[in-house]
Design a protein around this motif. Structure first.
Motif, PDB file in Angstrom:
ATOM      1  N   PHE A 132       1.034  -1.326  -0.499  1.00  0.00           N
ATOM      2  CA  PHE A 132       0.301   0.055   0.185  1.00  0.00           C
ATOM      3  C   PHE A 132       0.938   1.647  -0.363  1.00  0.00           C
ATOM      4  N   LEU A 133       1.592   1.045   0.790  1.00  0.00           N
ATOM      5  CA  LEU A 133       2.872   2.441   0.742  1.00  0.00           C
ATOM      6  C   LEU A 133       3.141   2.750  -0.453  1.00  0.00           C
ATOM      7  N   THR A 134       3.365   1.536  -1.327  1.00  0.00           N
ATOM      8  CA  THR A 134       3.985   1.407  -2.734  1.00  0.00           C
ATOM      9  C   THR A 134       3.144   2.304  -3.567  1.00  0.00           C
ATOM     10  N   TRP A 135       1.717   1.560  -3.546  1.00  0.00           N
ATOM     11  CA  TRP A 135       0.860   2.185  -4.250  1.00  0.00           C
ATOM     12  C   TRP A 135       0.751   4.076  -3.839  1.00  0.00           C
ATOM     13  N   ILE A 136       1.048   3.883  -2.867  1.00  0.00           N
ATOM     14  CA  ILE A 136       1.048   6.048  -2.438  1.00  0.00           C
ATOM     15  C   ILE A 136       1.698   6.515  -3.494  1.00  0.00           C
ATOM     16  N   THR A 137       3.118   6.352  -3.131  1.00  0.00           N
ATOM     17  CA  THR A 137       3.871   6.595  -3.474  1.00  0.00           C
ATOM     18  C   THR A 137       4.032   6.833  -5.190  1.00  0.00           C
ATOM     19  N   ILE A 138       3.732   5.477  -5.809  1.00  0.00           N
ATOM     20  CA  ILE A 138       3.274   5.588  -7.331  1.00  0.00           C
ATOM     21  C   ILE A 138       2.406   6.993  -7.607  1.00  0.00           C
ATOM     22  N   GLY A 139       1.104   6.385  -6.387  1.00  0.00           N
ATOM     23  CA  GLY A 139      -0.016   7.769  -7.310  1.00  0.00           C
ATOM     24  C   GLY A 139       0.117   8.659  -7.001  1.00  0.00           C
ATOM     25  N   ILE A 140       1.035   9.032  -6.360  1.00  0.00           N
ATOM     26  CA  ILE A 140       1.761  10.751  -6.061  1.00  0.00           C
ATOM     27  C   ILE A 140       2.225  10.737  -7.620  1.00  0.00           C
ATOM     28  N   SER A 141       3.230   9.756  -7.888  1.00  0.00           N
ATOM     29  CA  SER A 141       3.921  10.040  -9.417  1.00  0.00           C
ATOM     30  C   SER A 141       2.891  10.125  -9.881  1.00  0.00           C
ATOM     31  N   SER A 142       1.753   8.935 -10.372  1.00  0.00           N
ATOM     32  CA  SER A 142       1.205   9.029 -11.765  1.00  0.00           C
ATOM     33  C   SER A 142       0.353  10.631 -12.242  1.00  0.00           C
ATOM     34  N   LEU A 143      -0.665  11.226 -10.736  1.00  0.00           N
ATOM     35  CA  LEU A 143      -0.783  12.359 -10.770  1.00  0.00           C
ATOM     36  C   LEU A 143       0.128  13.603 -10.941  1.00  0.00           C
ATOM     37  N   ILE A 144       1.191  13.641 -10.261  1.00  0.00           N
ATOM     38  CA  ILE A 144       1.907  14.757 -11.574  1.00  0.00           C
ATOM     39  C   ILE A 144       2.309  14.577 -12.099  1.00  0.00           C
ATOM     40  N   MET A 145       2.339  13.377 -13.056  1.00  0.00           N
ATOM     41  CA  MET A 145       2.798  13.286 -14.645  1.00  0.00           C
ATOM     42  C   MET A 145       1.454  13.245 -15.113  1.00  0.00           C
ATOM     43  N   PHE A 146       0.629  12.692 -14.907  1.00  0.00           N
ATOM     44  CA  PHE A 146      -0.875  12.951 -15.611  1.00  0.00           C
ATOM     45  C   PHE A 146      -0.765  14.659 -15.518  1.00  0.00           C
ATOM     46  N   TRP A 147      -0.606  15.587 -14.200  1.00  0.00           N
ATOM     47  CA  TRP A 147      -1.471  16.663 -14.627  1.00  0.00           C
ATOM     48  C   TRP A 147       0.076  17.460 -15.339  1.00  0.00           C
ATOM     49  N   ILE A 148       1.222  17.345 -15.442  1.00  0.00           N
ATOM     50  CA  ILE A 148       2.176  17.347 -15.918  1.00  0.00           C
ATOM     51  C   ILE A 148       1.448  17.286 -18.166  1.00  0.00           C
ATOM     52  N   LEU A 149       0.956  16.503 -17.974  1.00  0.00           N
ATOM     53  CA  LEU A 149       1.144  16.351 -19.307  1.00  0.00           C
ATOM     54  C   LEU A 149      -0.271  17.081 -19.939  1.00  0.00           C
ATOM     55  N   ALA A 150      -1.561  17.070 -19.162  1.00  0.00           N
ATOM     56  CA  ALA A 150      -2.703  17.863 -19.221  1.00  0.00           C
ATOM     57  C   ALA A 150      -2.596  19.362 -18.658  1.00  0.00           C
ATOM     58  N   ALA A 151      -1.132  19.724 -18.385  1.00  0.00           N
ATOM     59  CA  ALA A 151      -1.240  21.428 -18.574  1.00  0.00           C
ATOM     60  C   ALA A 151      -0.303  21.663 -19.653  1.00  0.00           C
ATOM     61  N   GLY A 152       0.404  21.144 -19.768  1.00  0.00           N
ATOM     62  CA  GLY A 152       1.668  20.768 -21.418  1.00  0.00           C
ATOM     63  C   GLY A 152       0.918  21.090 -22.314  1.00  0.00           C
TER      64      GLY A 152
END
Length: 152
Positions: A132-152
């Motif tokens: 679950f801790l792995t999922w939380i950290t990958i979830g943070i990364s995936s949301l950041i990546m999605f935000w960067i892609l959407a904002a770019g």
């Protein structure tokens, strides 16, 4: 593209990937040190999922380390798009594996009268928690990546 904490090539992104690697390897280690983990499909799925998570996160951590060494922020739309897809796939697999293994752990150790194996039970519970801790950290990364892609 926007540049903020977690953007590929920054220290924050590198640290997130290192945490993902650490939690995935720790989860695998606790799981495989129990003698009978392979008898339950959910536990085998957890090991496979965390193995994939480690390989993905380690590869991206290497890319981040290279970008940090060259002092460049990764802003290529194609590369960020690849990171988004990879992060979402591994995040989904990590959540599924963590949920299924923790469900089996709760069923076996709480609902069916407790655990009779002592240390093995604690290792299985720790492996599910680390997943679950792995999922939380990958979830943070995936949301950041999605935000960067959407904002770019």
């Amino acid at each position: 593209m926007m540049e903020f904490a977690g953007t590929p090539g920054t220290v924050t992104a590198f640290v997130l990937r290192l945490f993902q690697c650490f939690f995935a390897i720790a989860s695998i280690t606790y799981m495989v040190t129990t003698p009978n983990f392979y008898q339950v499909t959910a536990f085998s799925f957890l090991v496979a999922s965390m193995g994939l998570q480690f390989v993905w996160s380690f590869g991206i951590a290497c890319v981040d380390a290279y970008a940090l060494a060259k002092k460049k922020i990764i802003q290529s739309r194609g590369l960020v798009g690849l990171f988004v897809v990879g992060d979402w796939v591994t995040a989904t697999l990590s959540l599924a594996a963590a949920s299924s293994s923790s469900a089996i752990t709760v069923l076996s150790f709480s609902d069916l009268g407790g655990c009779r194996f002592g240390e093995e039970c604690q290792k299985l519970q720790l492996a599910a928690g680390l997943a679950f801790l792995t999922w939380i950290t990958i979830g943070i990364s995936s949301l950041i990546m999605f935000w960067i892609l959407a904002a770019g």
